[in-house]
Design a protein around this motif. Structure first.
Motif, short mmCIF file in Angstrom:
data_model
loop_
_atom_site.label_atom_id
_atom_site.label_comp_id
_atom_site.label_asym_id
_atom_site.label_seq_id
_atom_site.Cartn_x
_atom_site.Cartn_y
_atom_site.Cartn_z
N LEU A 91 0.88 -1.14 -0.06
CA LEU A 91 0.06 -0.04 0.01
C LEU A 91 0.73 1.20 0.15
O LEU A 91 0.53 2.20 -0.68
N LEU A 92 2.01 1.23 0.66
CA LEU A 92 2.81 2.28 0.70
C LEU A 92 3.49 2.53 -0.66
O LEU A 92 3.68 3.83 -0.99
N HIS A 93 3.86 1.31 -1.37
CA HIS A 93 4.22 1.61 -2.51
C HIS A 93 3.33 2.00 -3.47
O HIS A 93 3.59 2.78 -4.42
N GLN A 94 1.88 2.06 -3.36
CA GLN A 94 1.03 2.52 -4.01
C GLN A 94 1.11 3.92 -4.03
O GLN A 94 0.69 4.82 -4.98
N ILE A 95 0.94 4.41 -2.85
CA ILE A 95 1.12 5.84 -2.54
C ILE A 95 2.31 6.41 -3.20
O ILE A 95 2.11 7.52 -3.76
N ALA A 96 3.49 5.75 -3.17
CA ALA A 96 4.62 6.48 -3.70
C ALA A 96 4.17 6.35 -5.37
O ALA A 96 4.64 7.37 -6.03
N ALA A 136 8.20 1.85 3.13
CA ALA A 136 7.43 0.57 2.59
C ALA A 136 8.16 -0.60 2.77
O ALA A 136 7.67 -1.67 3.00
N ASP A 137 9.44 -0.54 2.26
CA ASP A 137 10.02 -1.81 2.19
C ASP A 137 10.68 -2.08 3.96
O ASP A 137 11.02 -3.28 4.02
N LYS A 138 10.57 -1.32 4.72
CA LYS A 138 10.79 -1.51 6.36
C LYS A 138 9.64 -2.31 6.82
O LYS A 138 9.65 -2.80 7.86
N ALA A 139 8.34 -1.88 6.27
CA ALA A 139 7.28 -2.50 7.05
C ALA A 139 7.02 -3.81 7.42
O ALA A 139 6.70 -4.40 8.51
N PRO A 140 7.71 -4.97 6.37
CA PRO A 140 7.39 -6.15 6.77
C PRO A 140 8.27 -6.69 8.10
O PRO A 140 8.24 -7.74 8.71
N GLU A 141 9.56 -5.83 8.39
CA GLU A 141 10.28 -6.35 9.32
C GLU A 141 10.21 -5.31 10.44
O GLU A 141 10.97 -5.35 11.48
N VAL A 142 9.30 -4.33 10.41
CA VAL A 142 9.29 -3.20 11.36
C VAL A 142 9.07 -3.91 12.81
O VAL A 142 9.69 -3.19 13.90
N SER A 143 8.31 -4.76 13.15
CA SER A 143 8.12 -5.63 14.26
C SER A 143 9.00 -6.46 14.87
O SER A 143 8.95 -7.09 16.12
N ASP A 144 10.07 -6.68 14.02
CA ASP A 144 11.21 -7.81 14.48
C ASP A 144 11.80 -7.23 15.62
O ASP A 144 12.19 -6.15 15.81
N GLY A 145 12.14 -8.15 16.42
CA GLY A 145 12.77 -7.87 17.70
C GLY A 145 14.24 -8.64 17.80
O GLY A 145 14.54 -9.14 16.65
N LYS A 146 14.63 -8.94 18.96
CA LYS A 146 15.83 -9.73 19.40
C LYS A 146 15.43 -10.82 20.35
O LYS A 146 14.64 -10.67 20.86
N SER A 147 16.45 -11.87 20.20
CA SER A 147 16.35 -12.90 20.94
C SER A 147 17.25 -12.94 21.93
O SER A 147 18.40 -12.77 21.76
N LEU A 148 17.01 -12.85 23.35
CA LEU A 148 18.11 -12.80 24.39
C LEU A 148 17.85 -13.98 25.46
O LEU A 148 17.26 -13.71 26.45
N PRO A 149 18.38 -15.03 25.21
CA PRO A 149 18.10 -16.14 25.88
C PRO A 149 19.17 -16.18 27.28
O PRO A 149 20.06 -15.56 27.07
N THR A 150 18.70 -16.69 28.15
CA THR A 150 19.49 -17.01 29.28
C THR A 150 19.02 -18.68 29.57
O THR A 150 18.51 -19.35 29.04
N ARG A 151 19.80 -18.96 30.72
CA ARG A 151 19.81 -20.52 31.37
C ARG A 151 18.41 -20.82 31.48
O ARG A 151 17.79 -21.81 31.17
N THR A 152 17.74 -19.87 32.11
CA THR A 152 16.39 -20.36 32.55
C THR A 152 15.08 -19.64 32.03
O THR A 152 14.12 -20.09 32.03
N GLU A 209 -5.45 13.29 -0.20
CA GLU A 209 -6.04 12.72 -1.47
C GLU A 209 -5.54 11.39 -1.87
O GLU A 209 -6.46 10.41 -2.12
N ILE A 210 -4.50 11.34 -2.07
CA ILE A 210 -3.59 10.33 -2.64
C ILE A 210 -3.78 9.03 -1.27
O ILE A 210 -4.04 7.78 -1.95
N MET A 211 -3.51 9.44 -0.21
CA MET A 211 -3.43 8.36 0.91
C MET A 211 -4.92 7.89 0.91
O MET A 211 -5.13 6.51 1.22
N THR A 212 -5.91 8.73 0.75
CA THR A 212 -7.18 8.15 1.14
C THR A 212 -7.73 7.42 -0.01
O THR A 212 -8.30 6.38 0.37
#
Length: 513
Positions: A91-96, A136-152, A209-212
């Motif tokens: 959708l953001l590419h369509q706006i562009a 737009a190209d950031k949108a698919p990964e924007v929610s990605d975080g990090k894995s921070l494991p400990t022993r427990t 107008e474009i976004m709407t």
């Protein structure tokens, strides 16, 4: 094909602009709330900077309009935040795509509305499309975080959109700067309420107008993106204070930024500010002086000098000072002031008569404080409209008002310095810290000065060339937060940590006898 002569291009631009502006002139320019155009009880005049005639009338938003827009943004956010990143990207590419399709219209309308020369506005419209494509190209990964494991435990993080965002944008290059805020907010999954500057509101209408249209065709709620016109003291203040708005992204001058912080404090509003600057360009005697001169001229006299990153203080080493100033003065005298739609125009009219008077007042300040006016300092084109001569102040001291205050016009203040330590001292002796420019042939010196100068961004042997993944923002009175790359998402998203227990241990016993 032979290029048309300048006079023919000017005539062609004027005819096209007249057609594009016809609809704005024929009725009151409306808000767009929840996808629907709407008016207000109050209106205001939008002036043509070239002659200060009334370009059009614009609806002036108040409490009712801001409340409706904030509630529409809440409704839009409830859906938009859960739209998958791949779909947001499309959708953001369509706006562009639509921005590029209407780039000529955007450029001509904004050139008339803001007074900016058309030679710069065509690029500004396309940069707006580039901003949308980048995020737009950031949108698919924007929610990605990090894995921070400990022993427990397995800890992992998520980024989640914060909610409806209030976006308040300025009157200089308004279209590009609006996309610079709106695109990452939408990519993050936030909805927006946009209040453009009252002095140049028209390109915001086209973007709305474009976004709407894009969201409606996708069967998404039109409240994802809302537009309310009005004044900062009313519509801007109400937007900042509204409890449904979770953050304010603002581009403007520093005093207004402090007001927004105070207005948003009762609701603990997150703020993201790109504010003023009094940016030094430091030219050492071992620099490529011709390249440095060209960069200094471009960064202060392009865009009518109305840009936050302008090189408004030129710090020149004494051993090359006289030669450098002489070259500057000769070039400044040759800069063409003219109608903004003329392709040969380098400086158009300033945005508003009030702003033009402010810029002109600094010639008196310079004379009173003992600086020399090498050229300019008055009105251009026989005083018609808001045309101001490109101005060069020389032999200034950093304590003068012309060296301390953001003039925001085609005005350059030149200050001599002795050595590296003196240059750093002068560069840092202002309340601002947005950008700095360093010209030197000594790599070690470049690194030392870049490290010690108080600025959020430093360019070495270059004018301001933006690379979208890099952070953009200032220190001190020049801002809070950063645009660009993933840095923009710090404003529009929350970090959440989730901890999963991995073993069967019992918590410490309480209440066991």
């Amino acid at each position: 094909m032979n290029q048309l002569p300048t006079s023919a291009l000017l005539s062609d631009n004027m005819n096209k602009a007249r057609e594009y502006l016809r609809r704005f002139r024929s009725q009151v320019v409306p808000h767009r709330i929840g996808g629907h155009p709407g008016l207000s009880d109050q209106t205001f005049e939008n002036l043509d900077p070239s002659d200060n005639s009334v370009l059009c009338m614009v609806a002036s938003g108040g409490e009712a309009e801001i409340d409706r827009a904030a509630r529409a943004a809440e409704d839009g956010f409830r859906i938009w935040k859960d739209v998958p990143g791949d779909r947001r990207r499309a959708l953001l590419h369509q706006i562009a795509d639509q921005i590029e399709a209407r780039a000529e219209e955007i450029a001509l309308v904004e050139s008339i509305d803001s007074g900016q020369p058309i030679r710069y506005m065509a690029k500004a419209a396309l940069r707006g499309a580039e901003n949308f494509r980048f995020y737009a190209d950031k949108a698919p990964e924007v929610s990605d975080g990090k894995s921070l494991p400990t022993r427990t435990h397995l800890n992992y993080t998520l980024r989640q959109p914060i909610g409806p965002i209030g976006i308040i944008t300025p009157w200089n290059t308004p279209f590009m700067l609006s996309t610079w805020k709106i695109a990452p907010a939408l990519a993050a999954g936030c909805s927006i309420v946009h209040k453009p500057a009252e002095w140049s509101p028209l390109s915001a209408v086209i973007l709305s107008e474009i976004m709407t249209e894009v969201f409606e065709k996708a069967d998404l709620p039109p409240g994802i993106a809302n537009l309310v016109h009005g004044f900062g003291e009313t519509a801007g203040k109400l937007l900042t204070e509204h409890p449904s708005i979770r953050a304010i992204a603002f581009v403007g001058e520093s005093v207004t930024g402090s007001h927004i912080m105070a207005q948003g404090a009762p609701t603990l509003k997150r703020v993201h500010f790109e504010l003023g600057g009094k940016n030094p360009v430091i030219v050492f005697d071992d620099a490529d002086l011709e390249r440095a001169r060209d960069a200094v001229l471009f960064m202060i006299y392009s865009l009518n000098g109305q840009r936050c990153t302008s090189s408004s203080r030129a710090l020149i080493q004494r051993s090359v000072y006289d030669r450098f100033v002489s070259d500057l003065a000769a070039r400044v005298k040759s800069i063409k002031v003219g109608q903004p739609l003329d392709p040969s125009t380098e400086i158009g009219p300033l945005i508003h008569p009030r702003h033009a008077e402010k810029v002109l007042s600094y010639a008196k300040c310079a004379a009173q404080d003992g600086a020399q006016i090498a050229t300019g300092g008055g009105r251009a084109l026989n005083g018609k409209g808001n045309f101001v001569e490109p101005t060069l102040f020389v032999d200034a001291q950093n304590t003068m008002r012309i060296a301390q205050e953001e003039i925001f016009g085609p005005v350059l203040t030149v200050i001599p310095f002795d050595d590296e330590a003196d240059a750093i001292r002068i560069a840092n002796d202002v309340k601002y810290g947005l950008a700095a420019y360093i010209w030197t042939g000594d790599v070690g010196r470049a690194h030392r000065v870049a490290r010690d100068v108080e600025a959020g961004m430093v360019w070495v042997n270059s004018e301001n060339v933006r690379h979208l993944p890099t952070p953009f923002g200032g220190v001190k009175a020049s801002g809070i937060g950063r645009d660009g790359g993933d840095y923009a998402f710090d404003t529009y998203m929350e970090q959440k940590n989730i901890a999963i227990g991995l073993d069967r241990h019992r918590p410490p016993a309480i209440g066991v006898r």
